[in-house]
Design a protein around this motif. Sequence first.
Motif, mmCIF file in Angstrom:
data_model
loop_
_atom_site.group_PDB
_atom_site.id
_atom_site.type_symbol
_atom_site.label_atom_id
_atom_site.label_comp_id
_atom_site.label_asym_id
_atom_site.label_seq_id
_atom_site.Cartn_x
_atom_site.Cartn_y
_atom_site.Cartn_z
ATOM 1 N N GLY A 1 0.819 -1.209 0.000
ATOM 2 C CA GLY A 1 0.000 0.000 0.000
ATOM 3 C C GLY A 1 0.848 1.252 0.000
ATOM 4 N N ALA A 2 0.665 2.079 1.032
ATOM 5 C CA ALA A 2 1.431 3.327 1.145
ATOM 6 C C ALA A 2 2.723 3.145 1.932
ATOM 7 C CB ALA A 2 0.574 4.397 1.809
ATOM 8 N N PHE A 3 3.084 1.883 2.234
ATOM 9 C CA PHE A 3 4.271 1.593 3.044
ATOM 10 C C PHE A 3 5.490 1.502 2.131
ATOM 11 C CE2 PHE A 3 6.669 -1.780 5.570
ATOM 12 C CZ PHE A 3 7.305 -0.840 6.356
ATOM 13 N N TRP A 4 6.188 2.615 1.989
ATOM 14 C CA TRP A 4 7.325 2.721 1.075
ATOM 15 C C TRP A 4 8.555 2.031 1.679
ATOM 16 C CZ3 TRP A 4 7.002 4.354 -3.791
ATOM 17 C CH2 TRP A 4 8.172 4.650 -4.484
ATOM 18 N N GLY A 5 9.253 1.231 0.858
ATOM 19 C CA GLY A 5 10.479 0.576 1.327
ATOM 20 C C GLY A 5 10.242 -0.645 2.177
ATOM 21 N N THR B 1 12.028 8.384 5.026
ATOM 22 C CA THR B 1 11.331 8.667 3.771
ATOM 23 C C THR B 1 10.050 9.436 4.067
ATOM 24 O OG1 THR B 1 10.045 6.603 3.776
ATOM 25 C CG2 THR B 1 12.202 6.543 2.700
ATOM 26 N N SER B 2 9.622 10.231 3.094
ATOM 27 C CA SER B 2 8.362 10.973 3.223
ATOM 28 C C SER B 2 7.596 10.827 1.922
ATOM 29 C CB SER B 2 8.642 12.450 3.524
ATOM 30 O OG SER B 2 7.440 13.143 3.785
ATOM 31 N N ARG B 3 6.430 10.218 2.004
ATOM 32 C CA ARG B 3 5.599 9.928 0.827
ATOM 33 C C ARG B 3 4.391 10.862 0.821
ATOM 34 N NH1 ARG B 3 1.175 6.455 -0.618
ATOM 35 N NH2 ARG B 3 1.542 5.184 -2.480
ATOM 36 N N HIS B 4 4.252 11.662 -0.229
ATOM 37 C CA HIS B 4 3.125 12.587 -0.360
ATOM 38 C C HIS B 4 2.198 12.058 -1.456
ATOM 39 C CE1 HIS B 4 4.910 16.197 1.879
ATOM 40 N NE2 HIS B 4 5.767 15.208 2.017
ATOM 41 N N ASN B 5 1.038 11.594 -1.048
ATOM 42 C CA ASN B 5 0.110 10.932 -1.961
ATOM 43 C C ASN B 5 -1.120 11.828 -2.176
ATOM 44 O OD1 ASN B 5 -1.411 9.133 -3.441
ATOM 45 N ND2 ASN B 5 -1.598 7.599 -1.829
ATOM 46 N N PRO B 6 -1.365 12.306 -3.406
ATOM 47 C CA PRO B 6 -2.574 13.103 -3.655
ATOM 48 C C PRO B 6 -3.829 12.310 -3.279
ATOM 49 C CG PRO B 6 -1.075 13.242 -5.518
ATOM 50 C CD PRO B 6 -0.542 12.151 -4.620
ATOM 51 N N ALA B 7 -4.802 13.009 -2.713
ATOM 52 C CA ALA B 7 -6.027 12.337 -2.272
ATOM 53 C C ALA B 7 -7.197 13.309 -2.335
ATOM 54 C CB ALA B 7 -5.866 11.822 -0.845
ATOM 55 N N THR B 8 -8.358 12.783 -2.658
ATOM 56 C CA THR B 8 -9.578 13.594 -2.644
ATOM 57 C C THR B 8 -9.941 13.938 -1.207
ATOM 58 O OG1 THR B 8 -10.343 12.402 -4.599
ATOM 59 C CG2 THR B 8 -11.988 13.656 -3.381
ATOM 60 N N LEU B 9 -10.452 15.139 -0.980
ATOM 61 C CA LEU B 9 -10.841 15.554 0.359
ATOM 62 C C LEU B 9 -11.806 14.536 0.970
ATOM 63 C CD1 LEU B 9 -10.859 17.711 2.602
ATOM 64 C CD2 LEU B 9 -12.798 18.771 1.434
ATOM 65 N N GLY B 10 -11.474 14.038 2.142
ATOM 66 C CA GLY B 10 -12.321 13.079 2.846
ATOM 67 C C GLY B 10 -12.061 11.634 2.483
#
Length: 285
Positions: A127-131, A248-257
Motif C-alpha cells: 500500500g502506502a508503506f514505502w520501502g 522517507t516521506s511519501r506525499h500521496n494526492p487524495a480527494t478531500l475526505g
Amino acid sequence: MTPQEKIQRVGIVGYGHLGQYLVDMIQRDGAQKGMELAFVWNRSVEKMVGNVPESLQLRDLSKIKERRADVIVEVAHPQLVRDHGEEFLNHAHFLVGSPSVFAEQEVETKLRQAAEDSGHTLYIPSGAFWGGKDIQKMADRGTLKSLKVTMTKHPSSFKLEGPLKELNKKAMDGRLVLYDGPVRGLCPLAPNNVNTMAAAAMAGHNLGFDCVQGCLVADPSIPDWHIVDIEVKGPSDEKSGHVFTVKTSRHNPATLGAVTGNATYASFWSSLLACKGHGGQVHLC
C-alpha cells in the motif's frame, strides 16, 4: 504470457471503491496479465447488480471452494479476515487488504499457521508503506532496531473509534497529534486508516505490533494530501558508533475526505500481480 502459463483465477471479497477498481482492472487487463475473475462477493448484493456478471457473483462465502480461485483478495472489512481467513488459505493464496486485523495476536498466529499448514501464501500489500521489502529483509536478519510510521491526513479522511473520534473533532482548529505509540494500540481505534502501519508491523516482524511505533496526525491545512513518514534505525557501527538510519516521506494526492490516497489503488494492483505463490509464509508485496 506464454501458452504454458496457467491462467490465475482471482476472487474479490468486497466491492467498495478498491474492490470495484480491482474488478475493473481484471476485466480490462486481466487476460493480458494471465488473470481472470473467479468470483466477486459483497455484503450488499445490490451493489454488484448491473456491474458484475451474475455468473461471477458469489452469494455465499461457504461455497468458495467451488469457484476454484488461485488467489482470494479481501478488500471489505477486518471481520471477514477473522471469520474466513483460515478457510481462504485452505483453498488459495490470500491477499489481506485489512492487515490492521493482525493487531489481534490470535488472528495473526492463526493465519500464519494456516499458511504454513496449507502451503499457500499470506500476502500483505505494501500500500502506502514505502520501502517495505527492505525493512522486511532487515527484520529477517534481526538488524531492524526501530521503526516508526507517521501518517498525516485531513481530519475528514479519518474514520476513527472511541476517544480518537472525539479528539479528531478538535483538529479542525489546527494540526493535532491524535496518537503516538505502539501500533497494536492504534489499530482498534482506526482500523480503516492504519493498514499502512499494520503492514509495517508485519514486515518488521522482529519488532511486531508492540514495538513498531505509529503516529497519527490530523492536519486541516492539507485537504488533498496523505503524507506518510517512515523512520528506520538499524545497527550501529562498532568502530564509529554511527547508527544506520533511513527516513522517507511519501506525499500521496487524495480527494478531500478520502480514506485511501490515489496512488494506493495502483499500488494494490501491483501487489495483486505479485501474488504468484511464495510457499506457506507471510509475504509483503
